[in-house]
Design an enzyme around this catalytic site. Sequence first.
Site, PDB file in Angstrom:
ATOM      1  N   TRP A 161       0.828  -1.207   0.000  1.00 21.20           N
ATOM      2  CA  TRP A 161       0.000   0.000   0.000  1.00 21.20           C
ATOM      3  C   TRP A 161       0.860   1.254   0.000  1.00 21.20           C
ATOM      4  CZ3 TRP A 161      -4.376  -0.390  -2.041  1.00 21.20           C
ATOM      5  CH2 TRP A 161      -5.192  -1.510  -1.836  1.00 21.20           C
TER       6      TRP A 161
ATOM      7  N   ASP B 260      -1.553   6.843   6.060  1.00 26.44           N
ATOM      8  CA  ASP B 260      -2.631   5.963   5.599  1.00 26.44           C
ATOM      9  C   ASP B 260      -2.944   5.014   6.753  1.00 26.44           C
ATOM     10  OD1 ASP B 260      -4.251   4.028   4.517  1.00 26.44           O
ATOM     11  OD2 ASP B 260      -2.964   3.592   2.785  1.00 26.44           O
TER      12      ASP B 260
ATOM     13  N   LYS C 227     -12.488  -1.200   6.370  1.00 29.69           N
ATOM     14  CA  LYS C 227     -11.781  -2.097   7.288  1.00 29.69           C
ATOM     15  C   LYS C 227     -12.326  -1.929   8.709  1.00 29.69           C
ATOM     16  CE  LYS C 227      -9.082  -2.514   3.607  1.00 29.69           C
ATOM     17  NZ  LYS C 227      -8.082  -1.710   2.918  1.00 29.69           N
TER      18      LYS C 227
HETATM   19  C1  LIG Z   1      -7.526  -1.231   1.742  1.00 33.12           C
HETATM   20  C2  LIG Z   1      -6.413  -0.270   1.791  1.00 33.12           C
HETATM   21  C3  LIG Z   1      -6.268   0.745   0.834  1.00 33.12           C
HETATM   22  C4  LIG Z   1      -7.173   0.891  -0.364  1.00 33.12           C
HETATM   23  O1  LIG Z   1      -8.448   1.246   0.016  1.00 33.12           O
HETATM   24  P1  LIG Z   1      -9.559   1.551  -1.105  1.00 33.12           P
HETATM   25  O2  LIG Z   1     -10.659   2.118  -0.290  1.00 33.12           O
HETATM   26  O3  LIG Z   1      -9.894   0.263  -1.766  1.00 33.12           O
HETATM   27  O4  LIG Z   1      -8.999   2.528  -2.055  1.00 33.12           O
HETATM   28  C5  LIG Z   1      -5.213   1.634   0.976  1.00 33.12           C
HETATM   29  N1  LIG Z   1      -4.353   1.536   2.001  1.00 33.12           N
HETATM   30  C6  LIG Z   1      -4.460   0.568   2.934  1.00 33.12           C
HETATM   31  C7  LIG Z   1      -3.473   0.502   4.048  1.00 33.12           C
HETATM   32  C8  LIG Z   1      -5.492  -0.364   2.852  1.00 33.12           C
HETATM   33  O5  LIG Z   1      -5.614  -1.322   3.785  1.00 33.12           O
END
Ligand SMILES: *Cc1c(COP(=O)(O)O)cnc(C)c1O
Length: 361
Positions: A103, A173, A197
């Site tokens: 990511w 993030d 999540k």
């Molecule tokens: C799931 C995830 C993403 C992507 O999320 P989307 O909503 O599908 O764009 C980005 N960073 C992390 C750490 C993630 O777990």
Amino acid sequence: MSNRAFNFCAGPAALPEAVLQRAQAELLDWNGKGLSVMEMSHRSDDYTAIAVKAEQDLRDLLSVPANYKVLFLQGGASQQFAEIPLNLLPEGASADYIDTGIWSRKAVEEARRYGKVNIAASAKPYDYFAIPPQSEWQLDAKAAYVHYASNETIGGLEFNWIPETGDVPLVVDMSSDILSRPLDVSKFGLIYAGAQKNIGPSGLVVVVVREDLLGRARSVCPTMLDYKIAADNGSMYNTPATFSWYLSGLVFEWLKEQGGVAAMEQRNRAKKDRLYGFIDASGLYSNPITGEARSWMNVPFRLADERLDKDFLAGADARGLLNLKGHRSVGGMRASIYNALGLDAIEALVGYMAEFEKERG
Ligand SMILES: *Cc1c(COP(=O)(O)O)cnc(C)c1O
């Protein structure tokens, strides 16, 4: 009472059953108003109350200081990979990025479309099994910001500390570990998290941004991606993802009822200790991440003989232990154990893993 399985999906992930029941009870007739939240004008008093309460509850849960805006935006976490440089990386400037896995590298690739990216540190020399200590980082004091991912959802690698970046804004993030334990928001310039999540339904992304970082967007930045425009319009420059926002609000209420993020920390610590403890003691299963960097939320593990993977997954499915297959890029297994899963889910999983090891290991 219900036939709900234990869902270990990395995302969209399990939601608290009580939240889904409440949404179901309110679906056709919210608060005696004779309509669904999905059918309300986002400008109505009723919806405004829902939106304001969700924001306030999130502020309470994370003790968000008054000089931060909380935004409920669309496009998921991935859109933020572009939105962040479009807002915070001036033409010709450079930003520092920390590479700890898939990511954070996606964020790097997207940022490179807009400017210079300096990889200030990478977990590559550690095979992505450990986080490079900050003493090894090559931070640029002139960087526009420092970006990292606090939890690598696929690799199962999590920071248990917050980087120190002085006056350079820290951008994180936090898609897969926000609300899993208490957090000092004041250390950050900007926090973002895709909802699916630990917050709510997919598509929504929550952004917590310090006010002094608003109003810096490049002239080419699309109106819809300008943080200041979103903030000035209460995240309603256009029609927001109203139902996802509402459902996230129900999750925030549920979290408060559970005792907030301090209670989540206790529960999540017990969950991950139980699962990693079992894996480490077993002869069949293993997790490669160094102790202090092991993710509390996503636990990848392998079977000593990958020819057993198929049978392991089939047996798990048959017992209502769903979505344990690892990410396609890494293989093996992964148990995602977000806030909505209790210790009962871990006990069910460990019970099955022990039984499988006894029979087939
Ligand atoms: C799931 C995830 C993403 C992507 O999320 P989307 O909503 O599908 O764009 C980005 N960073 C992390 C750490 C993630 O777990």
